[in-house]
Design a protein around this motif. Structure first.
Motif, short mmCIF file in Angstrom:
data_model
loop_
_atom_site.label_atom_id
_atom_site.label_comp_id
_atom_site.label_asym_id
_atom_site.label_seq_id
_atom_site.Cartn_x
_atom_site.Cartn_y
_atom_site.Cartn_z
N LEU A 14 0.83 -1.21 0.00
CA LEU A 14 0.00 0.00 0.00
C LEU A 14 0.86 1.26 0.00
CD1 LEU A 14 -2.87 -0.98 2.43
CD2 LEU A 14 -2.96 -0.80 -0.05
N PHE A 15 1.96 1.25 0.74
CA PHE A 15 2.85 2.41 0.75
C PHE A 15 3.49 2.60 -0.62
CE2 PHE A 15 7.12 4.18 1.25
CZ PHE A 15 6.79 5.41 1.80
N GLY A 16 3.91 1.52 -1.25
CA GLY A 16 4.51 1.60 -2.58
C GLY A 16 3.52 2.10 -3.60
N THR A 17 2.28 1.63 -3.53
CA THR A 17 1.24 2.08 -4.45
C THR A 17 0.93 3.55 -4.23
OG1 THR A 17 0.31 -0.14 -4.47
CG2 THR A 17 -1.09 1.62 -5.28
N GLY A 18 0.83 3.94 -2.98
CA GLY A 18 0.55 5.34 -2.66
C GLY A 18 1.66 6.26 -3.15
N PHE A 19 2.90 5.82 -2.99
CA PHE A 19 4.03 6.63 -3.46
C PHE A 19 4.01 6.74 -4.97
CE2 PHE A 19 8.42 7.04 -4.91
CZ PHE A 19 8.76 8.22 -4.27
N ALA A 20 3.70 5.64 -5.66
CA ALA A 20 3.66 5.67 -7.13
C ALA A 20 2.54 6.58 -7.61
CB ALA A 20 3.47 4.24 -7.67
N VAL A 21 1.38 6.51 -6.97
CA VAL A 21 0.26 7.36 -7.37
C VAL A 21 0.59 8.83 -7.13
CG1 VAL A 21 -2.12 7.97 -6.80
CG2 VAL A 21 -1.48 5.58 -7.10
N GLU A 22 1.23 9.11 -6.00
CA GLU A 22 1.61 10.50 -5.71
C GLU A 22 2.65 10.99 -6.72
OE1 GLU A 22 3.26 13.24 -2.04
OE2 GLU A 22 2.71 11.16 -1.68
N ALA A 23 3.60 10.14 -7.07
CA ALA A 23 4.60 10.53 -8.08
C ALA A 23 3.93 10.78 -9.42
CB ALA A 23 5.66 9.44 -8.20
N LEU A 24 2.93 9.98 -9.79
CA LEU A 24 2.22 10.19 -11.04
C LEU A 24 1.45 11.51 -11.02
CD1 LEU A 24 0.88 6.63 -11.90
CD2 LEU A 24 2.67 7.92 -13.08
N TRP A 25 0.92 11.89 -9.86
CA TRP A 25 0.23 13.18 -9.76
C TRP A 25 1.21 14.32 -10.01
CZ3 TRP A 25 -4.52 14.47 -10.33
CH2 TRP A 25 -5.53 13.58 -9.97
N TYR A 26 2.44 14.20 -9.45
CA TYR A 26 3.43 15.24 -9.68
C TYR A 26 3.84 15.32 -11.14
CZ TYR A 26 3.91 16.00 -4.67
OH TYR A 26 3.67 16.31 -3.37
N VAL A 27 3.98 14.16 -11.79
CA VAL A 27 4.32 14.14 -13.22
C VAL A 27 3.19 14.77 -14.02
CG1 VAL A 27 4.69 12.61 -15.20
CG2 VAL A 27 5.88 12.18 -13.04
N ALA A 28 1.95 14.41 -13.71
CA ALA A 28 0.81 14.98 -14.44
C ALA A 28 0.73 16.49 -14.23
CB ALA A 28 -0.49 14.31 -13.97
N LEU A 29 1.01 16.96 -13.04
CA LEU A 29 0.98 18.40 -12.77
C LEU A 29 2.08 19.12 -13.56
CD1 LEU A 29 -0.34 20.64 -11.10
CD2 LEU A 29 1.34 20.18 -9.32
N ALA A 30 3.27 18.53 -13.62
CA ALA A 30 4.36 19.14 -14.38
C ALA A 30 4.01 19.21 -15.87
CB ALA A 30 5.65 18.34 -14.16
N VAL A 31 3.42 18.14 -16.42
CA VAL A 31 3.03 18.14 -17.82
C VAL A 31 1.96 19.19 -18.08
CG1 VAL A 31 1.89 16.76 -19.60
CG2 VAL A 31 3.71 15.76 -18.23
N LEU A 32 1.01 19.32 -17.17
CA LEU A 32 -0.03 20.32 -17.32
C LEU A 32 0.54 21.73 -17.33
CD1 LEU A 32 -3.06 21.04 -17.43
CD2 LEU A 32 -3.02 21.07 -14.93
N VAL A 33 1.49 22.00 -16.44
CA VAL A 33 2.11 23.32 -16.38
C VAL A 33 2.86 23.60 -17.68
CG1 VAL A 33 3.93 24.66 -15.25
CG2 VAL A 33 2.23 23.46 -13.88
#
Length: 51
Positions: A14-33
């Motif tokens: 669960l921690f690994g999945t949560g970290f991966a999902v959070e990292a994907l959110w940061y990547v998506a935010l960077a692409v959006l910017v």
């Protein structure tokens, strides 16, 4: 003993999945910017990207 190992394994997954999902959110935010910057800074009516 087996139950403790299963709980630890579940927490690790669960921690690994949560970290991966959070990292994907940061990547998506960077692409959006980047997309928004390119959208507002483009010159003329052409696209600022090549694909």
């Amino acid at each position: 003993m087996v139950a403790i190992l299963l709980v630890l394994l579940l927490i690790l997954v669960l921690f690994g999945t949560g970290f991966a999902v959070e990292a994907l959110w940061y990547v998506a935010l960077a692409v959006l910017v980047l997309w928004l910057l390119g959208f507002f800074m483009r010159s003329g009516s052409g696209r600022w990207y090549r694909w």
